[in-house]
Structure formats: C-alpha cells, structure tokens
Design a protein around this motif. Structure first.
Motif, PDB file in Angstrom:
ATOM      1  N   GLY A 163     -77.501 -85.597  19.516  1.00  0.00           N
ATOM      2  CA  GLY A 163     -78.606 -84.678  19.281  1.00  0.00           C
ATOM      3  C   GLY A 163     -78.445 -83.858  18.014  1.00  0.00           C
ATOM      4  N   ILE A 164     -77.238 -83.421  17.707  1.00  0.00           N
ATOM      5  CA  ILE A 164     -76.983 -82.592  16.513  1.00  0.00           C
ATOM      6  C   ILE A 164     -76.356 -83.442  15.414  1.00  0.00           C
ATOM      7  CG2 ILE A 164     -75.775 -80.576  15.639  1.00  0.00           C
ATOM      8  CD1 ILE A 164     -75.921 -79.394  18.459  1.00  0.00           C
ATOM      9  N   ILE A 165     -75.209 -84.026  15.719  1.00  0.00           N
ATOM     10  CA  ILE A 165     -74.586 -84.971  14.785  1.00  0.00           C
ATOM     11  C   ILE A 165     -75.169 -86.341  15.090  1.00  0.00           C
ATOM     12  CG2 ILE A 165     -72.414 -85.982  14.015  1.00  0.00           C
ATOM     13  CD1 ILE A 165     -71.005 -83.467  15.010  1.00  0.00           C
ATOM     14  N   LYS A 166     -75.840 -86.932  14.115  1.00  0.00           N
ATOM     15  CA  LYS A 166     -76.611 -88.148  14.353  1.00  0.00           C
ATOM     16  C   LYS A 166     -75.748 -89.414  14.331  1.00  0.00           C
ATOM     17  CE  LYS A 166     -80.371 -85.736  14.689  1.00  0.00           C
ATOM     18  NZ  LYS A 166     -81.010 -85.534  15.998  1.00  0.00           N
ATOM     19  N   ASN A 167     -74.627 -89.371  15.017  1.00  0.00           N
ATOM     20  CA  ASN A 167     -73.819 -90.581  15.142  1.00  0.00           C
ATOM     21  C   ASN A 167     -74.174 -91.282  16.447  1.00  0.00           C
ATOM     22  OD1 ASN A 167     -72.769 -88.635  16.804  1.00  0.00           O
ATOM     23  ND2 ASN A 167     -70.637 -89.084  16.375  1.00  0.00           N
ATOM     24  N   TRP A 168     -73.722 -92.524  16.595  1.00  0.00           N
ATOM     25  CA  TRP A 168     -74.061 -93.326  17.762  1.00  0.00           C
ATOM     26  C   TRP A 168     -72.813 -93.563  18.609  1.00  0.00           C
ATOM     27  CZ3 TRP A 168     -79.103 -94.959  18.707  1.00  0.00           C
ATOM     28  CH2 TRP A 168     -80.013 -94.735  17.670  1.00  0.00           C
ATOM     29  N   LYS A 169     -72.938 -93.339  19.910  1.00  0.00           N
ATOM     30  CA  LYS A 169     -71.813 -93.550  20.816  1.00  0.00           C
ATOM     31  C   LYS A 169     -72.290 -94.306  22.059  1.00  0.00           C
ATOM     32  CE  LYS A 169     -69.026 -89.532  19.502  1.00  0.00           C
ATOM     33  NZ  LYS A 169     -68.334 -88.304  19.980  1.00  0.00           N
ATOM     34  N   GLN A 170     -71.436 -95.175  22.538  1.00  0.00           N
ATOM     35  CA  GLN A 170     -71.749 -95.910  23.756  1.00  0.00           C
ATOM     36  C   GLN A 170     -71.577 -95.008  24.970  1.00  0.00           C
ATOM     37  OE1 GLN A 170     -70.730-100.272  24.780  1.00  0.00           O
ATOM     38  NE2 GLN A 170     -69.077 -99.141  25.742  1.00  0.00           N
ATOM     39  N   ARG A 171     -72.579 -95.036  25.870  1.00  0.00           N
ATOM     40  CA  ARG A 171     -72.546 -94.244  27.086  1.00  0.00           C
ATOM     41  C   ARG A 171     -72.960 -95.123  28.274  1.00  0.00           C
ATOM     42  NH1 ARG A 171     -69.374 -91.104  24.841  1.00  0.00           N
ATOM     43  NH2 ARG A 171     -70.093 -89.202  23.781  1.00  0.00           N
ATOM     44  N   TRP A 172     -72.476 -94.729  29.448  1.00  0.00           N
ATOM     45  CA  TRP A 172     -72.841 -95.426  30.683  1.00  0.00           C
ATOM     46  C   TRP A 172     -74.036 -94.715  31.297  1.00  0.00           C
ATOM     47  CZ3 TRP A 172     -72.141 -99.849  33.123  1.00  0.00           C
ATOM     48  CH2 TRP A 172     -72.436 -99.934  34.479  1.00  0.00           C
ATOM     49  N   PHE A 173     -75.134 -95.447  31.523  1.00  0.00           N
ATOM     50  CA  PHE A 173     -76.367 -94.872  32.050  1.00  0.00           C
ATOM     51  C   PHE A 173     -76.630 -95.364  33.475  1.00  0.00           C
ATOM     52  CE2 PHE A 173     -76.929 -94.054  27.626  1.00  0.00           C
ATOM     53  CZ  PHE A 173     -77.844 -93.014  27.518  1.00  0.00           C
ATOM     54  N   THR A 174     -77.131 -94.460  34.308  1.00  0.00           N
ATOM     55  CA  THR A 174     -77.561 -94.828  35.658  1.00  0.00           C
ATOM     56  C   THR A 174     -78.963 -94.263  35.893  1.00  0.00           C
ATOM     57  OG1 THR A 174     -76.636 -92.847  36.735  1.00  0.00           O
ATOM     58  CG2 THR A 174     -75.187 -94.774  36.513  1.00  0.00           C
ATOM     59  N   LEU A 175     -79.807 -95.087  36.491  1.00  0.00           N
ATOM     60  CA  LEU A 175     -81.175 -94.673  36.811  1.00  0.00           C
ATOM     61  C   LEU A 175     -81.357 -94.769  38.310  1.00  0.00           C
ATOM     62  CD1 LEU A 175     -84.111 -93.962  36.023  1.00  0.00           C
ATOM     63  CD2 LEU A 175     -84.511 -96.421  35.760  1.00  0.00           C
ATOM     64  N   ASN A 176     -81.681 -93.650  38.940  1.00  0.00           N
ATOM     65  CA  ASN A 176     -81.906 -93.614  40.379  1.00  0.00           C
ATOM     66  C   ASN A 176     -82.980 -92.583  40.676  1.00  0.00           C
ATOM     67  OD1 ASN A 176     -81.559 -94.205  43.111  1.00  0.00           O
ATOM     68  ND2 ASN A 176     -80.030 -92.606  43.382  1.00  0.00           N
ATOM     69  N   LYS A 177     -84.000 -93.023  41.387  1.00  0.00           N
ATOM     70  CA  LYS A 177     -85.160 -92.172  41.667  1.00  0.00           C
ATOM     71  C   LYS A 177     -85.733 -91.665  40.338  1.00  0.00           C
ATOM     72  CE  LYS A 177     -83.588 -91.068  46.305  1.00  0.00           C
ATOM     73  NZ  LYS A 177     -83.219 -90.029  47.292  1.00  0.00           N
ATOM     74  N   ASN A 178     -85.844 -90.357  40.151  1.00  0.00           N
ATOM     75  CA  ASN A 178     -86.434 -89.823  38.913  1.00  0.00           C
ATOM     76  C   ASN A 178     -85.393 -89.234  37.973  1.00  0.00           C
ATOM     77  OD1 ASN A 178     -89.012 -90.510  39.776  1.00  0.00           O
ATOM     78  ND2 ASN A 178     -89.354 -88.543  40.758  1.00  0.00           N
ATOM     79  N   GLU A 179     -84.144 -89.678  38.130  1.00  0.00           N
ATOM     80  CA  GLU A 179     -83.079 -89.134  37.304  1.00  0.00           C
ATOM     81  C   GLU A 179     -82.397 -90.229  36.482  1.00  0.00           C
ATOM     82  OE1 GLU A 179     -81.638 -85.234  39.882  1.00  0.00           O
ATOM     83  OE2 GLU A 179     -80.432 -87.067  39.941  1.00  0.00           O
ATOM     84  N   LEU A 180     -82.292 -89.988  35.186  1.00  0.00           N
ATOM     85  CA  LEU A 180     -81.539 -90.853  34.291  1.00  0.00           C
ATOM     86  C   LEU A 180     -80.306 -90.067  33.840  1.00  0.00           C
ATOM     87  CD1 LEU A 180     -81.361 -93.520  32.647  1.00  0.00           C
ATOM     88  CD2 LEU A 180     -82.559 -92.313  30.802  1.00  0.00           C
ATOM     89  N   LYS A 181     -79.142 -90.551  34.249  1.00  0.00           N
ATOM     90  CA  LYS A 181     -77.899 -89.861  33.920  1.00  0.00           C
ATOM     91  C   LYS A 181     -77.099 -90.681  32.923  1.00  0.00           C
ATOM     92  CE  LYS A 181     -77.487 -87.767  38.547  1.00  0.00           C
ATOM     93  NZ  LYS A 181     -76.607 -87.586  39.725  1.00  0.00           N
TER      94      LYS A 181
END
Length: 252
Positions: A163-181
């Motif tokens: 969001g601030i430093i515009k670098n790219w990092k791999q993250r693990w995402f989970t989607l359940n109901k109305n939440e994206l973590k």
C-alpha cells in the motif's frame, strides 16, 4: 424405497419430503459435514438420507466447529426421532420450529437455528471443481469429501502490491463467506489483514501494472492490486469474487 404400510403411497411421501427446502436427498455424511463446516453457521442443519436403510434419514447440524448427526426413521407414514413419534412429516417439521433442541452425547443442548436450503446459489466455476474432485476420488459428484475444495470458498497464493511501498510480495489468500484474508504465508494462523467484501465496489482486470494476470479490488479507502500465476487462476478469483459481490447486493 420399501413398501409402505400406510394408506399413503411411497410416492406421496417422497413428494412431501421434496417440499422440505432443507432436505438434501442422497447427500453423504462427509458431504454434509463439508457443506455445513464451510458455508454454514453454528446451528445450521439439514435433512438427508441415511445409509442405514431406505426409510432412514439423518439430521446433520453444525455445533460450533463440528457436525453432529441424528437418526430419523420413517415407518408407516410416521416419523420416529429419539423417543418421539410424529404422525406426519408436517408434525415432525413443526416440532423443530417450536422446540429446536437436540441433546448430544456429551449432554450439551444443540439448537437448530438455520435450515440449510437445498437450493443455494453457488458460482458455476465450482461445479466443475466438484466434478473433478469426485472423479479423482472415484466418488459421485454429490459425495464430496471433507478435504475437497468447498463451494463458495477459495484459497491460494497471490502476489500483492504494497500500500505504501509499491513492491510486490507473495501472500496466502483465503476467501470464506464475505471475508478475504491474506497471510504472510500459508503456515501463519493470523492474517495480516481481513478485507470485508461488503465494502468492495468492484473487481476488475488491471492492465496498468508491469505484470500480467493482474486484477484489482476497489474499496473506498484503497484499491488492492493482485496478480495470479496464470490467466486461468486470475479468472477463477475474479469470477468467485464477483459472484460474492452479486450475492451481497441481493441481500441489501
């Protein structure tokens, strides 16, 4: 179906059962557990056929982080549940509306709060996932196993722009109901952030980045830029996220 001893035909009883919106026919025990644990809430319940006989059924109910199963038997048009006999299906259903309590083997009371409907809108892309999983395990499409990908949920690695430093990092995402973590890695229990999709206004492809297979989620305070490892994976994420947003709009 066995021969019925009541004056009512078996066909009539089957038609009557089909009128119950939370009767899920031949849904297996494992599939019921996967469905309720993935998409249900504490107190979600459904009725399904039991493998103990053609006139045997089971009520599966989610109790916190587990699913309990209770046997129901139909004989001569009557329904037997525990120590109670109900002269008709409607009497049986009315019992749970007025006294929605079950006793587990631990002595705790389980409340049946939310009937899980048979007709649930799910993203079409996950229908093919179910078929693929069933074929791999040698099971029927409806006979999902608890470890199979759950309908309406998704998880996987994506590359996210900071969001601030515009670098790219791999993250693990989970989607359940109305939440994206998203998490630092798959092994971390606590998410870095939880995004509430009810505040998301759009999900769309993004071609402004110097990367391919990118898409973005538009929130009032920030737009999140994400990249998948392939165009197919990006398309899958977008389809299910857009479907989630469409369901949220229907509820407003």
């Amino acid at each position: 179906m066995s021969v019925c001893s009541s004056t009512r035909s078996c066909g009539d009883e089957l038609d009557e059962l089909e009128s119950v919106g939370w009767y899920h026919y031949d849904l297996s025990r494992h599939a019921a557990e996967a469905l309720l644990l993935s998409n249900g809430a504490d107190g979600s319940f459904l009725l399904r056929n039991s493998n103990k006989g053609s006139d045997c059924f089971a009520i599966s109910v989610r109790a916190k982080d587990s699913v309990k199963h209770f046997q129901v038997k139909r004989q001569g048009g009557k329904y037997t549940f525990g120590f109670n006999d109900f002269p008709s299906l409607q009497d049986f259903i009315r019992h749970f509306a007025n006294q929605p309590l079950l006793g587990s083997e631990t002595g705790n009371l389980i409340v049946l709060r939310l009937p899980y409907p048979r007709q649930v809108e799910e993203p079409s892309i996950y229908e093919s996932v179910c078929v693929h999983t069933a074929m791999q395990t040698g099971r029927h499409e409806r006979d999902l196993i608890a470890s199979a990908p759950s309908l309406g949920t998704k998880e996987g690695y994506l590359v996210k722009q900071g969001g601030i430093i515009k670098n790219w990092k791999q993250r693990w995402f989970t989607l359940n109901k109305n939440e994206l973590k998203y998490f630092k890695d798959k092994m971390f229990a606590d998410p870095i952030r939880t995004l509430d999709l009810t505040a998301c206004s759009a999900v769309q492809f993004d071609y402004t980045q110097e990367r391919i297979n990118c898409f973005c989620l538009v929130f009032p305070e920030r737009t999140y830029y994400l990249c998948a490892k392939s165009g197919v994976e990006a398309d899958e994420w977008m389809k299910i996220l857009r479907w989630k947003l469409s369901q949220i709009k229907k509820c407003r």
